[in-house]
Design a protein around this motif. Sequence first.
Motif, PDB file in Angstrom:
ATOM      1  N   UNK A  20       0.804  -1.225   0.000  1.00 56.68           N
ATOM      2  CA  UNK A  20       0.000   0.000   0.000  1.00 56.68           C
ATOM      3  C   UNK A  20       0.836   1.275   0.000  1.00 56.68           C
ATOM      4  N   UNK A  21       2.082   1.189   0.496  1.00 51.88           N
ATOM      5  CA  UNK A  21       2.969   2.353   0.516  1.00 51.88           C
ATOM      6  C   UNK A  21       4.044   2.268  -0.561  1.00 51.88           C
ATOM      7  N   UNK A  22       3.807   1.455  -1.597  1.00 52.55           N
ATOM      8  CA  UNK A  22       4.822   1.282  -2.620  1.00 52.55           C
ATOM      9  C   UNK A  22       5.924   0.375  -2.114  1.00 52.55           C
ATOM     10  N   UNK A  23       7.139   0.590  -2.592  1.00 51.32           N
ATOM     11  CA  UNK A  23       8.236  -0.260  -2.157  1.00 51.32           C
ATOM     12  C   UNK A  23       9.538   0.140  -2.790  1.00 51.32           C
ATOM     13  N   UNK A  24      10.621  -0.518  -2.371  1.00 53.71           N
ATOM     14  CA  UNK A  24      11.934  -0.205  -2.892  1.00 53.71           C
ATOM     15  C   UNK A  24      12.425   1.136  -2.368  1.00 53.71           C
ATOM     16  N   UNK A  25      13.447   1.703  -3.006  1.00 57.16           N
ATOM     17  CA  UNK A  25      14.004   2.978  -2.529  1.00 57.16           C
ATOM     18  C   UNK A  25      13.009   4.127  -2.572  1.00 57.16           C
ATOM     19  N   UNK A  26      11.950   4.004  -3.397  1.00 61.39           N
ATOM     20  CA  UNK A  26      10.975   5.085  -3.495  1.00 61.39           C
ATOM     21  C   UNK A  26       9.701   4.803  -2.708  1.00 61.39           C
ATOM     22  N   UNK A  27       9.790   3.911  -1.720  1.00 63.80           N
ATOM     23  CA  UNK A  27       8.638   3.668  -0.850  1.00 63.80           C
ATOM     24  C   UNK A  27       8.244   4.970  -0.159  1.00 63.80           C
ATOM     25  N   UNK A  28       6.987   5.085   0.194  1.00 59.39           N
ATOM     26  CA  UNK A  28       6.457   6.311   0.805  1.00 59.39           C
ATOM     27  C   UNK A  28       7.258   6.707   2.035  1.00 59.39           C
ATOM     28  N   UNK A  29       7.782   7.930   2.017  1.00 61.61           N
ATOM     29  CA  UNK A  29       8.609   8.408   3.114  1.00 61.61           C
ATOM     30  C   UNK A  29       7.787   8.641   4.382  1.00 61.61           C
ATOM     31  N   UNK A  30       6.471   8.839   4.218  1.00 68.69           N
ATOM     32  CA  UNK A  30       5.616   9.136   5.364  1.00 68.69           C
ATOM     33  C   UNK A  30       4.802   7.957   5.861  1.00 68.69           C
ATOM     34  N   UNK A  31       5.228   6.720   5.554  1.00 67.49           N
ATOM     35  CA  UNK A  31       4.439   5.541   5.926  1.00 67.49           C
ATOM     36  C   UNK A  31       4.228   5.442   7.437  1.00 67.49           C
ATOM     37  N   UNK A  32       5.269   5.650   8.221  1.00 63.14           N
ATOM     38  CA  UNK A  32       5.141   5.557   9.687  1.00 63.14           C
ATOM     39  C   UNK A  32       4.232   6.649  10.226  1.00 63.14           C
ATOM     40  N   UNK A  33       4.350   7.849   9.677  1.00 63.77           N
ATOM     41  CA  UNK A  33       3.484   8.970  10.049  1.00 63.77           C
ATOM     42  C   UNK A  33       2.027   8.594   9.790  1.00 63.77           C
ATOM     43  N   UNK A  34       1.753   8.051   8.599  1.00 63.05           N
ATOM     44  CA  UNK A  34       0.382   7.704   8.223  1.00 63.05           C
ATOM     45  C   UNK A  34      -0.195   6.615   9.117  1.00 63.05           C
ATOM     46  N   UNK A  35       0.584   5.557   9.376  1.00 65.18           N
ATOM     47  CA  UNK A  35       0.082   4.468  10.216  1.00 65.18           C
ATOM     48  C   UNK A  35      -0.215   4.949  11.626  1.00 65.18           C
ATOM     49  N   UNK A  36       0.663   5.780  12.174  1.00 59.21           N
ATOM     50  CA  UNK A  36       0.428   6.326  13.504  1.00 59.21           C
ATOM     51  C   UNK A  36      -0.860   7.147  13.525  1.00 59.21           C
ATOM     52  N   UNK A  37      -1.055   7.966  12.513  1.00 57.45           N
ATOM     53  CA  UNK A  37      -2.248   8.803  12.455  1.00 57.45           C
ATOM     54  C   UNK A  37      -3.514   7.966  12.337  1.00 57.45           C
ATOM     55  N   UNK A  38      -3.501   6.971  11.468  1.00 56.28           N
ATOM     56  CA  UNK A  38      -4.695   6.129  11.265  1.00 56.28           C
ATOM     57  C   UNK A  38      -5.091   5.436  12.564  1.00 56.28           C
ATOM     58  N   UNK A  39      -4.119   4.835  13.248  1.00 59.83           N
ATOM     59  CA  UNK A  39      -4.414   4.098  14.489  1.00 59.83           C
ATOM     60  C   UNK A  39      -4.929   5.043  15.569  1.00 59.83           C
ATOM     61  N   UNK A  40      -4.291   6.198  15.733  1.00 59.08           N
ATOM     62  CA  UNK A  40      -4.693   7.131  16.790  1.00 59.08           C
ATOM     63  C   UNK A  40      -6.072   7.733  16.516  1.00 59.08           C
ATOM     64  N   UNK A  41      -6.376   8.030  15.257  1.00 56.12           N
ATOM     65  CA  UNK A  41      -7.693   8.589  14.926  1.00 56.12           C
ATOM     66  C   UNK A  41      -8.781   7.533  15.135  1.00 56.12           C
ATOM     67  N   UNK A  42      -8.554   6.312  14.668  1.00 58.04           N
ATOM     68  CA  UNK A  42      -9.530   5.241  14.893  1.00 58.04           C
ATOM     69  C   UNK A  42      -9.790   5.044  16.378  1.00 58.04           C
ATOM     70  N   UNK A  43      -8.724   5.021  17.170  1.00 56.62           N
ATOM     71  CA  UNK A  43      -8.876   4.784  18.607  1.00 56.62           C
ATOM     72  C   UNK A  43      -9.586   5.942  19.300  1.00 56.62           C
ATOM     73  N   UNK A  44      -9.267   7.163  18.923  1.00 57.75           N
ATOM     74  CA  UNK A  44      -9.877   8.339  19.562  1.00 57.75           C
ATOM     75  C   UNK A  44     -11.377   8.392  19.292  1.00 57.75           C
ATOM     76  N   UNK A  45     -11.776   8.182  18.056  1.00 60.93           N
ATOM     77  CA  UNK A  45     -13.195   8.213  17.711  1.00 60.93           C
ATOM     78  C   UNK A  45     -13.906   6.978  18.254  1.00 60.93           C
TER      79      UNK A  45
END
Length: 454
Positions: A394-419
């Motif tokens: 989902x975040x691509x792969x190789x050297x051009x994998x999404x640089x913000x993958x960890x940021x996105x996963x943290x945000x998704x989990x925290x928003x789901x949990x908060x709501x």
Amino acid sequence: MLSKLETKTQERLRPPGPKGTPVMGVMREFNADSLGFIERVQREYGDVVWMRFLYVPALFLYHPDDIEYVLATNPRNFIKSMSLRSNFFQRLVGNGLLTSHGEVWKRQRRLTQPAFHRERIATYAGTMVDYTTRLISSWEAGESRDIHRDMMRLTLEIVVQCLFSADVSNDVDEVGATLKELVKPFASQATLKWILNNRLPTPYHFRFHALAKKIDRIIYRIIGERRASGKDEGDLLSMLLTACDEDGSRMSDRQLRDEVMTLFLAGHETTALTLAWSWYLLGNHPEVEKRFHAELDEVLGGREPSLADLPRLKYTEQIAKESMRLYPPAYGMGREAIDDCLISDYRVPSGTQVFMFQWTTQRDARFYNEPLAFIPERWTDEFEAGLPKYAYFPFGGGPRACIGASFAMMEIILVLATIGQKFRLELVPDHPVTILPAMSLRPKEGIKVTLCER
């Protein structure tokens, strides 16, 4: 003229695929039902499929091994696809990480990487929870809402705050409305209308560039103000402004603008879509929703989530992963071959557009039991260890994998949990939810829910 032997050799080296019409190729079939077409040609022709869009040769890849070859094994032979080098897309994100290549990309990646170190992005967890809490503070039980629209607004506010601190709090609505209009034409990329609007001075061409200028004015204003103040606000823009390359050089205002626009798009809509599709899937699977709420009660006990809770919110993370498997925000990605190469023993000439689809590979029965079912529990450590690496990307792969993958996963989990701590979101029964595969995988009519207080 090719001899008969040369023609037969060429045919043997070319993968099978639909012929389409003499002029348009498969363009009309693809536009009539993009996702259906992507699925159908795999069923009919296999894991490597050749076709033509007008005069442009294209290759669809479906097997993880071939996807890995393009993204990770031989990435230097592939640049971003023609669609990402179009006039519209170049005007929108310029020469940022998403579109640049070669030495320019390497330099930008070096300069941008520190802004996304784990320790740095961890500081944004509080912002994510605070903005989510503020959003739901006005929600009332029994109220109906479009959760897709809410998640779009929320993730825009979060990315703006993390990028710029409080500098653009008054500009969020204008930025959001302008971005929404700017991405509209990307729903018709493989059409003559798209080609004409890109290359000719049509009314929409002028309107697109006028909208882009509106965003530019805001971003350049903020960059100018921050440069003048010299103050480190602890946000991503401060990191990018102070980033220094090995030769002592830093990003120009134009480079900063391009990276900021890339982060706006990559850090806003894709995260919002994962959240929206997660609520949709939870609304359709009450047994998963019950287990989700049980985890929140056990781990949080009624309080707001924090960064420290992430390791214990395992099921919430599994929900996010399974949502991105079934409804990947970026449902496909493309590259262009620079030089001739071999993929699965087929010759791929230079200039060929090569496309890989999360939509199909992540729903492939060879890699997933009950591939169309929503089963968050499948995401155990053992399952992931046995999964071909590029059966899930989902975040691509190789050297051009999404640089913000960890940021996105943290945000998704925290928003789901908060709501999820405060509300259950019941789907409105008669509201249609259909997919619009544009630049990303959107719910065409939104996702309507009724709020139920827990």
